[in-house]
Design a protein around this motif. Structure first.
Motif, PDB file in Angstrom:
ATOM      1  N   ASP A 120       0.841  -1.191   0.000  1.00 49.69           N
ATOM      2  CA  ASP A 120       0.000   0.000   0.000  1.00 49.69           C
ATOM      3  C   ASP A 120       0.882   1.249   0.000  1.00 49.69           C
ATOM      4  OD1 ASP A 120      -1.921   1.932   0.287  1.00 49.69           O
ATOM      5  OD2 ASP A 120      -2.659   1.243   2.228  1.00 49.69           O
ATOM      6  N   GLU A 125      -2.397   4.216  -4.826  1.00 52.33           N
ATOM      7  CA  GLU A 125      -1.340   3.513  -5.542  1.00 52.33           C
ATOM      8  C   GLU A 125      -0.812   2.347  -4.708  1.00 52.33           C
ATOM      9  OE1 GLU A 125       0.826   6.910  -8.290  1.00 52.33           O
ATOM     10  OE2 GLU A 125       1.604   6.557  -6.269  1.00 52.33           O
ATOM     11  N   LEU A 149      -4.000   2.203  -8.592  1.00 52.21           N
ATOM     12  CA  LEU A 149      -4.897   1.056  -8.452  1.00 52.21           C
ATOM     13  C   LEU A 149      -5.850   0.928  -9.635  1.00 52.21           C
ATOM     14  CD1 LEU A 149      -5.653   1.244  -4.646  1.00 52.21           C
ATOM     15  CD2 LEU A 149      -4.606  -0.681  -5.834  1.00 52.21           C
ATOM     16  N   VAL A 152      -3.961  -1.177 -12.124  1.00 50.75           N
ATOM     17  CA  VAL A 152      -3.141  -2.291 -11.656  1.00 50.75           C
ATOM     18  C   VAL A 152      -3.482  -3.589 -12.377  1.00 50.75           C
ATOM     19  CG1 VAL A 152      -4.610  -3.090  -9.745  1.00 50.75           C
ATOM     20  CG2 VAL A 152      -2.115  -3.261  -9.559  1.00 50.75           C
ATOM     21  N   LEU A 170      -6.066  -4.575  -1.352  1.00 48.09           N
ATOM     22  CA  LEU A 170      -6.576  -3.486  -2.183  1.00 48.09           C
ATOM     23  C   LEU A 170      -6.812  -3.945  -3.617  1.00 48.09           C
ATOM     24  CD1 LEU A 170      -4.210  -0.607  -0.970  1.00 48.09           C
ATOM     25  CD2 LEU A 170      -6.584  -1.007  -0.295  1.00 48.09           C
ATOM     26  N   LEU A 171      -6.016  -4.905  -4.065  1.00 47.91           N
ATOM     27  CA  LEU A 171      -6.142  -5.359  -5.447  1.00 47.91           C
ATOM     28  C   LEU A 171      -7.442  -6.113  -5.692  1.00 47.91           C
ATOM     29  CD1 LEU A 171      -3.178  -4.505  -5.449  1.00 47.91           C
ATOM     30  CD2 LEU A 171      -2.677  -6.508  -6.860  1.00 47.91           C
ATOM     31  N   HIS A 174      -9.949  -4.201  -7.502  1.00 46.78           N
ATOM     32  CA  HIS A 174      -9.544  -3.597  -8.773  1.00 46.78           C
ATOM     33  C   HIS A 174      -9.152  -4.629  -9.827  1.00 46.78           C
ATOM     34  CE1 HIS A 174      -9.156  -0.252  -5.902  1.00 46.78           C
ATOM     35  NE2 HIS A 174      -9.389   0.523  -6.935  1.00 46.78           N
TER      36      HIS A 174
END
Length: 237
Positions: A120, A125, A149, A152, A170-171, A174
């Motif tokens: 992170d 980003e 992100l 990504v 976080l991915l 996305h």
């Protein structure tokens, strides 16, 4: 060979002593603040626990980023100061490499594919890099980079089977479902541990440099910016 390893690059603080490839002592603490005050006492703590004095150390190993600007500077300053005072070599390793090794160690020995690490980086980003794993050995496939992100998904190809790192979660929001269905998110420590840093440093001892040759890895400009100077009317008189 005795190595003192340390890290404060992300949101933790850790130190470990490795002798001839064997972990003698190690401490890991989750902490966003107070790393500057805690890191050197941790180094003393693990050396005492290992029955090792500073003058017995053969090398210092440290993460050099990417991470928080303050955390990276704290770790490098401590490591460089110790290496300079003790006149021992310094080994710098990236946070992406360390977590990639931690993730790979949790996989089956027969695993072949790519492991991606995403930390992170805030501001929407992640710090990102992918590594190939074959016969237990890792090699970088891409260069470390700061990736927004919202793009990504363009960096997660079909060869990537594992995602790790502080930004791995976080991915999930996305990446398309068809990509997520083929990915593993291993339940391992997502931050670098000094124990792993030390183990990796053993294999890099022959290429260790001086405190001047290990530089921080910054992948973008700092979040903090200099204030705009203010000119008061009386200054123009």
């Amino acid at each position: 060979m005795i190595i003192l390893a340390l890290d404060s690059a992300l949101s933790s603080c850790s130190a470990a002593v490795i002798k001839d490839g064997v972990l003698l002592s190690g401490v890991f603490e989750d902490r966003l603040r107070g790393q500057a005050e805690r890191l050197l006492p941790l180094c003393q703590q693990v050396c005492t626990a290992a029955g090792v004095t500073f003058d017995q150390l053969d090398a210092i190993a440290v993460t050099r980023g990417p991470g928080t600007f303050t955390g990276v500077r704290i770790g490098l300053a401590a490591a460089k100061g110790l290496a300079l005072a003790l006149k021992v070599p310094l080994i710098g390793i990236t946070t992406l490499e360390v977590v990639a090794h931690q993730a790979a160690n949790a996989l089956e020995p027969s695993f072949a594919g790519q492991v991606a690490v995403a930390h992170d980086a805030r501001r929407g980003e992640v710090y990102y890099q992918s590594f190939a794993v074959a016969n237990g050995a890792l090699s970088a496939v891409s260069a470390p980079m700061a990736v927004p992100l919202n793009v990504v998904a363009d960096h997660v190809n079909d060869n990537i089977k594992v995602i790790a790192g502080t930004g791995a979660g976080l991915l999930r929001d996305h990446l398309p479902e068809k990509v997520l269905s083929g990915l593993l998110f291993p339940d391992v420590q997502q931050q670098p541990t000094a124990a792993m840093i030390g183990h990796m440093a053993v294999g890099r001892f022959s290429k260790a440099g001086s405190s001047d040759t290990v530089t921080p890895l910054y992948l973008r400009a700092p979040d903090a910016i200099a204030a705009t100077p203010i000119t008061y009317p009386f200054q123009n008189q």
